[in-house]
Enzyme design. Structure first.
Site, PDB file in Angstrom:
ATOM      1  N   SER A  37       0.835  -1.193   0.000  1.00  0.00           N
ATOM      2  CA  SER A  37       0.000   0.000   0.000  1.00  0.00           C
ATOM      3  C   SER A  37       0.870   1.242   0.000  1.00  0.00           C
ATOM      4  O   SER A  37       1.598   1.501   0.961  1.00  0.00           O
ATOM      5  CB  SER A  37      -0.885  -0.032   1.254  1.00  0.00           C
ATOM      6  OG  SER A  37      -1.306   1.260   1.576  1.00  0.00           O
ATOM      7  N   LYS A  88      31.359  -0.712   2.281  1.00  0.00           N
ATOM      8  CA  LYS A  88      31.471  -0.643   3.741  1.00  0.00           C
ATOM      9  C   LYS A  88      32.438  -1.725   4.224  1.00  0.00           C
ATOM     10  O   LYS A  88      32.237  -2.908   3.931  1.00  0.00           O
ATOM     11  CB  LYS A  88      30.075  -0.858   4.354  1.00  0.00           C
ATOM     12  CG  LYS A  88      30.078  -0.993   5.861  1.00  0.00           C
ATOM     13  CD  LYS A  88      28.685  -1.190   6.424  1.00  0.00           C
ATOM     14  CE  LYS A  88      28.731  -1.537   7.895  1.00  0.00           C
ATOM     15  NZ  LYS A  88      27.424  -1.904   8.445  1.00  0.00           N
TER      16      LYS A  88
HETATM   17  C1  LIG Z   1      15.686   3.728  12.655  1.00  0.00           C
HETATM   18  C2  LIG Z   1      15.959   2.485  11.862  1.00  0.00           C
HETATM   19  C3  LIG Z   1      17.174   2.333  11.194  1.00  0.00           C
HETATM   20  C4  LIG Z   1      17.456   1.158  10.486  1.00  0.00           C
HETATM   21  N1  LIG Z   1      18.678   0.987   9.900  1.00  0.00           N
HETATM   22  C5  LIG Z   1      18.987  -0.213   9.347  1.00  0.00           C
HETATM   23  C6  LIG Z   1      20.262  -0.465   8.789  1.00  0.00           C
HETATM   24  O1  LIG Z   1      21.120   0.412   8.723  1.00  0.00           O
HETATM   25  N2  LIG Z   1      20.513  -1.699   8.292  1.00  0.00           N
HETATM   26  C7  LIG Z   1      19.573  -2.687   8.311  1.00  0.00           C
HETATM   27  O2  LIG Z   1      19.868  -3.815   7.899  1.00  0.00           O
HETATM   28  N3  LIG Z   1      18.351  -2.447   8.769  1.00  0.00           N
HETATM   29  C8  LIG Z   1      18.034  -1.258   9.301  1.00  0.00           C
HETATM   30  N4  LIG Z   1      16.782  -1.038   9.779  1.00  0.00           N
HETATM   31  C9  LIG Z   1      15.760  -2.047   9.598  1.00  0.00           C
HETATM   32  C10 LIG Z   1      15.227  -1.966   8.169  1.00  0.00           C
HETATM   33  O3  LIG Z   1      14.731  -0.674   7.921  1.00  0.00           O
HETATM   34  C11 LIG Z   1      14.112  -2.963   7.966  1.00  0.00           C
HETATM   35  O4  LIG Z   1      14.547  -4.231   8.372  1.00  0.00           O
HETATM   36  C12 LIG Z   1      13.746  -3.044   6.515  1.00  0.00           C
HETATM   37  O5  LIG Z   1      13.411  -1.777   6.012  1.00  0.00           O
HETATM   38  C13 LIG Z   1      12.589  -3.971   6.310  1.00  0.00           C
HETATM   39  O6  LIG Z   1      11.390  -3.389   6.665  1.00  0.00           O
HETATM   40  P1  LIG Z   1      10.099  -4.200   6.316  1.00  0.00           P
HETATM   41  O7  LIG Z   1      10.075  -4.457   4.859  1.00  0.00           O
HETATM   42  O8  LIG Z   1       9.991  -5.355   7.217  1.00  0.00           O
HETATM   43  O9  LIG Z   1       8.929  -3.178   6.724  1.00  0.00           O
HETATM   44  P2  LIG Z   1       8.402  -1.833   6.036  1.00  0.00           P
HETATM   45  O10 LIG Z   1       9.459  -1.106   5.313  1.00  0.00           O
HETATM   46  O11 LIG Z   1       7.640  -1.100   7.085  1.00  0.00           O
HETATM   47  O12 LIG Z   1       7.371  -2.345   4.945  1.00  0.00           O
HETATM   48  C14 LIG Z   1       6.065  -2.774   5.308  1.00  0.00           C
HETATM   49  C15 LIG Z   1       5.243  -2.952   4.059  1.00  0.00           C
HETATM   50  O13 LIG Z   1       3.960  -3.468   4.441  1.00  0.00           O
HETATM   51  C16 LIG Z   1       2.960  -2.716   3.795  1.00  0.00           C
HETATM   52  N5  LIG Z   1       1.746  -2.731   4.601  1.00  0.00           N
HETATM   53  C17 LIG Z   1       1.615  -2.557   5.941  1.00  0.00           C
HETATM   54  N6  LIG Z   1       0.330  -2.610   6.293  1.00  0.00           N
HETATM   55  C18 LIG Z   1      -0.372  -2.836   5.149  1.00  0.00           C
HETATM   56  C19 LIG Z   1      -1.756  -2.987   4.852  1.00  0.00           C
HETATM   57  N7  LIG Z   1      -2.700  -2.879   5.765  1.00  0.00           N
HETATM   58  N8  LIG Z   1      -2.103  -3.191   3.556  1.00  0.00           N
HETATM   59  C20 LIG Z   1      -1.169  -3.299   2.584  1.00  0.00           C
HETATM   60  N9  LIG Z   1       0.146  -3.162   2.799  1.00  0.00           N
HETATM   61  C21 LIG Z   1       0.525  -2.937   4.072  1.00  0.00           C
HETATM   62  C22 LIG Z   1       3.550  -1.321   3.679  1.00  0.00           C
HETATM   63  O14 LIG Z   1       2.894  -0.561   2.697  1.00  0.00           O
HETATM   64  C23 LIG Z   1       4.979  -1.660   3.289  1.00  0.00           C
HETATM   65  O15 LIG Z   1       5.049  -1.914   1.909  1.00  0.00           O
HETATM   66  C24 LIG Z   1      16.481   0.150  10.433  1.00  0.00           C
HETATM   67  C25 LIG Z   1      15.235   0.332  11.040  1.00  0.00           C
HETATM   68  C26 LIG Z   1      14.962   1.485  11.752  1.00  0.00           C
HETATM   69  C27 LIG Z   1      13.621   1.654  12.418  1.00  0.00           C
END
Ligand SMILES: Cc1cc2nc3c(=O)[nH]c(=O)nc-3n(C[C@H](O)[C@H](O)[C@H](O)COP(=O)(O)OP(=O)(O)OC[C@H]3O[C@@H](n4cnc5c(N)ncnc54)[C@H](O)[C@@H]3O)c2cc1C
Length: 510
Positions: free
Chosen positions: A42, A81
């Site tokens: 989304s 890195k």
């Molecule tokens: C401050 C911070 C710094 C970071 N720095 C690092 C780093 O340097 N190195 C590293 O390895 N990791 C880092 N991370 C972790 C990294 O950002 C995440 O592991 C990575 O971005 C994966 O996120 P994700 O895909 O799990 O979640 P998100 O990026 O949150 O993606 C979630 C997805 O789910 C979708 N979604 C949610 N609810 C719904 C719904 N109801 N309907 C449809 N779609 C939905 C959203 O639209 C999105 O596409 C960091 C995290 C934070 C918080």
């Protein structure tokens, strides 16, 4: 074939952040032609959009996907890195690097660090130097140099180990184009409800706000901190580690790049947390991770902005989180990968690795319609253990300090740490013993760099090393240090390497 036997037909990935698109890209390469992979995301909700520093295991992931590395670096504004520089952690004014790769090499069955500790204990500082002087990635990082390692194991350059800094948004876009080209179907829309099977509790389908229903056999929950399927729908509890890792908020802001393009991440300890600095080709990523119990939001954002080397390129953005993980990462027909499964602050850049580990193990234990509980249990055992091991390593950075300049540091310095870490510290404290547990991500070399960097000198070293003539080991150490120093000095600068091989074509500012 009954409904509970035979191969799966439909995989549904919920979420299109880094976790969702990494999962889609990997699965699209291995699933049979008659199995569909659908990804729902989304734009209205968006992604976390940070996560810019990685560790060397990402090279394996890229290799499996057949990604050309120079193309990847160009497309994601990436830099190289060689490790992480830690400033002000053991005490204010301190500075050390946790490099990738190895320190020296083992001799006659003794770990290299035992040799070095004996030399250093003998007061032969000129010969022994710092342990980092025996790690090529460390020396090259200090000199701002980079080259790719060579395959020939007799060459010192073969010991260089590296990862990347990249733009998280561009990386997700890069993986999306690979995945869609490989047949992944992307569905745009907000999931409003999750339907569970009344008989076995499995997830049958997700329904979007506009009424579209997407059915699946296997659901991969990549919905981020919301944990829409594993947490909300299946109610798998979250185990908080906040008492050990109290940082629960971050401000993030990109800034213009000033000065040299350093081939390392910088983590600077602050009074109630720490700041990151991640250099990319087109900008620098900055953030301040802090404990809201010890620092208010205004003070935290000021600390971030005051520490910038360049000009901010956007307004600072706040993120909130709690360190910890779900009690299980695979439940029924749902596997959570990425933030939906757990979160550890980015101090050692491990989140993307844990995503990769989840994907690799899902592929290794890929289910059929029977959803064999033994496979599920094995997945949970391996992944939960890995989370716990990474947790211990992150806690080490806070706990092994002499800082007493704020209530935050008093808390982490004096807290009781997990028993697994207490045991590791006790083995180290006496004779510098370190053992790598099965499946453990961080090697003894990483533990050595952080333990010594944080000022934890062991009382002694392996008594059996007395059998090695000291003069021989002094000669060996001097020679090794010399070869490593010369090899690093002969490398191109980080900037020159990128300019020659993989400069991004268009310079974007944010
Ligand atoms: C401050 C911070 C710094 C970071 N720095 C690092 C780093 O340097 N190195 C590293 O390895 N990791 C880092 N991370 C972790 C990294 O950002 C995440 O592991 C990575 O971005 C994966 O996120 P994700 O895909 O799990 O979640 P998100 O990026 O949150 O993606 C979630 C997805 O789910 C979708 N979604 C949610 N609810 C719904 C719904 N109801 N309907 C449809 N779609 C939905 C959203 O639209 C999105 O596409 C960091 C995290 C934070 C918080």
């Amino acid at each position: 074939m009954t409904a509970s036997t035979g191969p799966l037909r439909r995989v549904v990935i919920v979420g299109g952040g880094t976790a969702g698109w990494m999962t889609a890209a990997a699965l699209s390469r291995v699933v049979p032609a008659d199995m569909t992979v659908t990804l729902v995301e989304s734009e209205e909700i968006g992604t976390v959009g940070v996560g810019e520093a990685t560790i060397p295991s990402l090279l394996d992931f890229n290799r499996i996907l057949g990604i050309d590395e120079d193309d990847f670096v160009r497309s994601t504004q990436a830099t190289f890195k060689l490790g992480i520089q830690f400033r002000d952690w053991a005490q204010i004014g301190d500075d050390y690097i946790h490099p990738f790769g190895t320190h020296g090499r083992d001799v006659a069955g003794f770990s290299f660090h035992q040799l070095w500790l004996r030399e250093a204990a003998g007061g032969n500082v000129a010969a022994s130097g710092q342990i980092g002087d025996y790690c090529l990635s460390h020396v090259a990082a200090r000199l701002g140099r980079f080259n790719r390692p060579v395959a020939d194991p007799s060459a010192v350059l073969s010991t260089l180990s590296y990862a990347f800094h990249f733009d998280a948004g561009l990386y997700a876009g890069f993986l999306r184009s690979l995945s869609e080209a490989a047949g992944v179907v992307r569905v745009e829309g907000r999931i409003a409800s999750v339907a569970r099977n009344p008989e076995n509790g499995h997830i049958d389908a997700v329904t979007l706000a506009d009424g579209r229903r997407i059915e699946g056999d296997l659901f991969v929950d990549c919905s981020g901190f919301r944990s829409l399927l594993l947490g909300d729908a299946l109610d798998v509890p979250f185990t908080s580690w906040q008492h050990w890792l109290p940082c629960d908020r971050a401000w993030a802001v990109p800034s213009t790049r000033e000065g040299r393009l350093t081939p390392y991440t910088r983590a600077t300890a602050e009074r109630a947390g720490w700041r990151w600095r991640i250099p990319l080709q087109h900008r620098v990523g900055n953030g301040h991770v802090y404990s809201s119990a010890h620092c208010d939001d205004d003070m935290a954002v000021r600390t971030l902005l005051d520490g910038l080397e360049g000009e901010p390129l956007a307004d600072p953005r706040q993120l909130r989180f709690v360190a910890g993980r779900r009690a299980r990462l695979w439940e029924g027909n749902c596997v959570a990968i990425g933030l939906a499964g757990g979160f550890l602050e980015p101090l050692e850049s491990t989140s993307i690795h844990l995503i990769q580990s989840g994907i690799t193990r899902l592929i290794a234990l890929f289910p059929d319609r029977s959803f064999n509980p033994v496979e599920r249990a094995e997945y949970n055992r391996l992944l939960l253990r890995e989370y716990d091991q990474v947790r211990d390593f992150v806690i080490l950075h806070y706990h092994a300090t002499t800082r007493s300049d704020s209530p935050f540091w008093d808390h982490v310095r004096t807290m009781t740490v997990p028993a697994s870490l207490t045991e590791k510290l006790a083995l180290w404290a006496d004779k510098a013993r370190l053992f790598r547990e099965p499946g453990e991500l961080f090697t003894p070399d990483s533990w050595i760099a952080v333990l010594l960097g944080q000022g934890r000198r062991p009382a002694s070293f392996d008594p059996l090393i007395a059998g090695l003539p000291p003069a021989d080991s002094t000669r060996f150490l001097t020679h090794l240090r010399d070869v490593i120093g010369k090899t690093a000095a002969a490398m191109p600068t980080h900037e020159d390497f990128i300019a020659r091989h993989c400069a991004a074509r268009t310079l974007q500012t944010v």
